[in-house]
Design a protein around this motif. Structure first.
Motif, PDB file in Angstrom:
ATOM      1  N   UNK A 199       0.829  -1.212   0.000  1.00 19.24           N
ATOM      2  CA  UNK A 199       0.000   0.000   0.000  1.00 19.24           C
ATOM      3  C   UNK A 199       0.856   1.252   0.000  1.00 19.24           C
ATOM      4  N   UNK A 200       1.915   1.226   0.763  1.00 18.09           N
ATOM      5  CA  UNK A 200       2.816   2.390   0.797  1.00 18.09           C
ATOM      6  C   UNK A 200       3.494   2.584  -0.551  1.00 18.09           C
ATOM      7  N   UNK A 201       3.905   1.478  -1.168  1.00 19.16           N
ATOM      8  CA  UNK A 201       4.584   1.565  -2.462  1.00 19.16           C
ATOM      9  C   UNK A 201       3.654   2.063  -3.571  1.00 19.16           C
ATOM     10  N   UNK A 202       2.361   1.853  -3.417  1.00 20.39           N
ATOM     11  CA  UNK A 202       1.395   2.344  -4.405  1.00 20.39           C
ATOM     12  C   UNK A 202       0.987   3.774  -4.094  1.00 20.39           C
ATOM     13  N   UNK A 203       0.763   4.073  -2.828  1.00 16.73           N
ATOM     14  CA  UNK A 203       0.238   5.380  -2.440  1.00 16.73           C
ATOM     15  C   UNK A 203       1.217   6.521  -2.710  1.00 16.73           C
ATOM     16  N   UNK A 204       2.458   6.347  -2.360  1.00 18.74           N
ATOM     17  CA  UNK A 204       3.424   7.438  -2.510  1.00 18.74           C
ATOM     18  C   UNK A 204       3.595   7.833  -3.982  1.00 18.74           C
ATOM     19  N   UNK A 205       3.809   6.892  -4.919  1.00 19.80           N
ATOM     20  CA  UNK A 205       3.911   7.310  -6.324  1.00 19.80           C
ATOM     21  C   UNK A 205       2.627   7.952  -6.867  1.00 19.80           C
ATOM     22  N   UNK A 206       1.469   7.547  -6.326  1.00 16.02           N
ATOM     23  CA  UNK A 206       0.214   8.146  -6.782  1.00 16.02           C
ATOM     24  C   UNK A 206       0.133   9.638  -6.455  1.00 16.02           C
ATOM     25  N   UNK A 207       0.834  10.046  -5.419  1.00 12.28           N
ATOM     26  CA  UNK A 207       0.791  11.464  -5.065  1.00 12.28           C
ATOM     27  C   UNK A 207       1.440  12.329  -6.132  1.00 12.28           C
ATOM     28  N   UNK A 208       2.302  11.745  -6.947  1.00  5.96           N
ATOM     29  CA  UNK A 208       2.923  12.509  -8.038  1.00  5.96           C
ATOM     30  C   UNK A 208       1.895  12.848  -9.126  1.00  5.96           C
ATOM     31  N   UNK A 209       0.830  12.066  -9.205  1.00  4.61           N
ATOM     32  CA  UNK A 209      -0.196  12.305 -10.217  1.00  4.61           C
ATOM     33  C   UNK A 209      -1.097  13.484  -9.859  1.00  4.61           C
ATOM     34  N   UNK A 210      -1.090  13.838  -8.606  1.00  5.50           N
ATOM     35  CA  UNK A 210      -1.897  14.966  -8.169  1.00  5.50           C
ATOM     36  C   UNK A 210      -1.120  16.229  -8.504  1.00  5.50           C
ATOM     37  N   UNK A 211      -1.515  16.878  -9.585  1.00  6.40           N
ATOM     38  CA  UNK A 211      -0.741  18.000 -10.116  1.00  6.40           C
ATOM     39  C   UNK A 211      -0.855  19.264  -9.281  1.00  6.40           C
ATOM     40  N   UNK A 212       0.261  19.859  -9.012  1.00 11.96           N
ATOM     41  CA  UNK A 212       0.322  21.136  -8.303  1.00 11.96           C
ATOM     42  C   UNK A 212       1.028  22.117  -9.239  1.00 11.96           C
ATOM     43  N   UNK A 213       0.711  23.377  -9.089  1.00  9.53           N
ATOM     44  CA  UNK A 213       1.310  24.387  -9.962  1.00  9.53           C
ATOM     45  C   UNK A 213       2.769  24.656  -9.615  1.00  9.53           C
ATOM     46  N   UNK A 214       3.092  24.542  -8.353  1.00  9.27           N
ATOM     47  CA  UNK A 214       4.467  24.830  -7.935  1.00  9.27           C
ATOM     48  C   UNK A 214       5.150  23.526  -7.521  1.00  9.27           C
ATOM     49  N   UNK A 215       6.375  23.380  -7.969  1.00 15.31           N
ATOM     50  CA  UNK A 215       7.148  22.178  -7.672  1.00 15.31           C
ATOM     51  C   UNK A 215       7.394  22.027  -6.168  1.00 15.31           C
ATOM     52  N   UNK A 216       7.633  23.132  -5.473  1.00 13.61           N
ATOM     53  CA  UNK A 216       7.870  23.071  -4.020  1.00 13.61           C
ATOM     54  C   UNK A 216       6.653  22.519  -3.288  1.00 13.61           C
ATOM     55  N   UNK A 217       5.481  22.948  -3.666  1.00 13.45           N
ATOM     56  CA  UNK A 217       4.252  22.476  -3.032  1.00 13.45           C
ATOM     57  C   UNK A 217       4.070  20.989  -3.328  1.00 13.45           C
ATOM     58  N   UNK A 218       4.334  20.582  -4.565  1.00 14.49           N
ATOM     59  CA  UNK A 218       4.227  19.170  -4.949  1.00 14.49           C
ATOM     60  C   UNK A 218       5.192  18.314  -4.111  1.00 14.49           C
ATOM     61  N   UNK A 219       6.438  18.766  -3.981  1.00 14.64           N
ATOM     62  CA  UNK A 219       7.432  18.029  -3.200  1.00 14.64           C
ATOM     63  C   UNK A 219       7.023  17.959  -1.728  1.00 14.64           C
ATOM     64  N   UNK A 220       6.527  19.058  -1.198  1.00 15.67           N
ATOM     65  CA  UNK A 220       6.059  19.085   0.191  1.00 15.67           C
ATOM     66  C   UNK A 220       4.895  18.118   0.392  1.00 15.67           C
ATOM     67  N   UNK A 221       3.968  18.086  -0.557  1.00 14.58           N
ATOM     68  CA  UNK A 221       2.821  17.188  -0.496  1.00 14.58           C
ATOM     69  C   UNK A 221       3.280  15.727  -0.511  1.00 14.58           C
ATOM     70  N   UNK A 222       4.141  15.378  -1.460  1.00 19.17           N
ATOM     71  CA  UNK A 222       4.645  14.008  -1.579  1.00 19.17           C
ATOM     72  C   UNK A 222       5.426  13.627  -0.325  1.00 19.17           C
ATOM     73  N   UNK A 223       6.272  14.519   0.155  1.00 17.56           N
ATOM     74  CA  UNK A 223       7.065  14.235   1.360  1.00 17.56           C
ATOM     75  C   UNK A 223       6.163  14.046   2.580  1.00 17.56           C
ATOM     76  N   UNK A 224       5.110  14.829   2.679  1.00 19.97           N
ATOM     77  CA  UNK A 224       4.180  14.708   3.804  1.00 19.97           C
ATOM     78  C   UNK A 224       3.472  13.351   3.784  1.00 19.97           C
TER      79      UNK A 224
END
Length: 192
Positions: free
Chosen positions: A126-151
């Motif tokens: 589940x962890x291996x599937x969930x974390x990569x899926x967060x990359x599909x959730x598009x954010x306008x700013x790369x920093x926000x995307x990285x923060x979201x994925x890291x969280x």
């Protein structure tokens, strides 16, 4: 309740019943009291000094306390209470000793339990599937995307760590302590 809480309850109950046997023995003749006290002292020492390290290592063993538990049963099985007072305390002591044996079995069973492999695979998968899926959730700013994925990765990682830590109730920093066997009426056995 979690396995950790259940195990703490079992340990506290076992120690309480051992202490009650020690107190009940005060109503018996000195020779019986001494033999029962010796058996319970040996039992408490074996739990704390022999069984506990084995349980921490994931290798619990009934044999560590077996001789002391059998000695306590033998003392009570060979004693015939004479007065009404002795009979009352004898019945209580036998009941408490039966409870100690039952809780010992439950404690060792809890020390042997592990998460089923399928549940471990599901948690990790589940962890291996969930974390990569967060990359599909598009954010306008790369920093926000990285923060979201890291969280999300941090939350999943911490959750997995907590599941695995709580899975072994006698190992690690968040483990059940043998303190109940060192307190109250059982504290007298620390000096022996």
């Amino acid at each position: 309740m979690t396995q950790l809480e259940d195990t703490q309850t079992i340990v506290a109950s076992e120690a309480t019943d051992a202490a009650l046997i020690t107190r009940d023995a005060a109503a018996f003749p000195a020779s019986v009291q001494t033999r029962l006290d010796s058996a319970m002292s040996g039992y408490v020492h074996a739990v704390v000094e022999d069984q506990w390290p084995r349980m921490r290592a994931g290798h619990p063993n009934y044999g560590a306390t077996e001789t002391h538990l059998q000695a306590a049963f033998h003392v009570l099985q060979t004693y015939a209470p004479k007065s009404r007072q002795e009979q009352v305390f004898y019945q209580q002591a036998v009941g408490h000793l039966d409870d100690v044996a039952s809780q010992r079995r439950a404690r060792i069973t809890m020390a042997r339990q592990e998460q089923p492999p399928l549940l471990q695979a599901l948690a990790i998968g589940g962890a291996l599937v969930l974390v990569p899926l967060t990359f599909l959730y598009g954010m306008r700013k790369l920093r926000v995307q990285i923060l979201f994925v890291a969280s999300v990765a941090g939350l999943v990682g911490f959750s997995l760590l907590l599941v695995f830590v709580l899975d072994r109730p006698f190992a690690g920093d968040l483990s059940v302590s043998p303190a109940p066997y060192r307190e109250g009426a059982l504290a007298q056995y620390r000096a022996k």
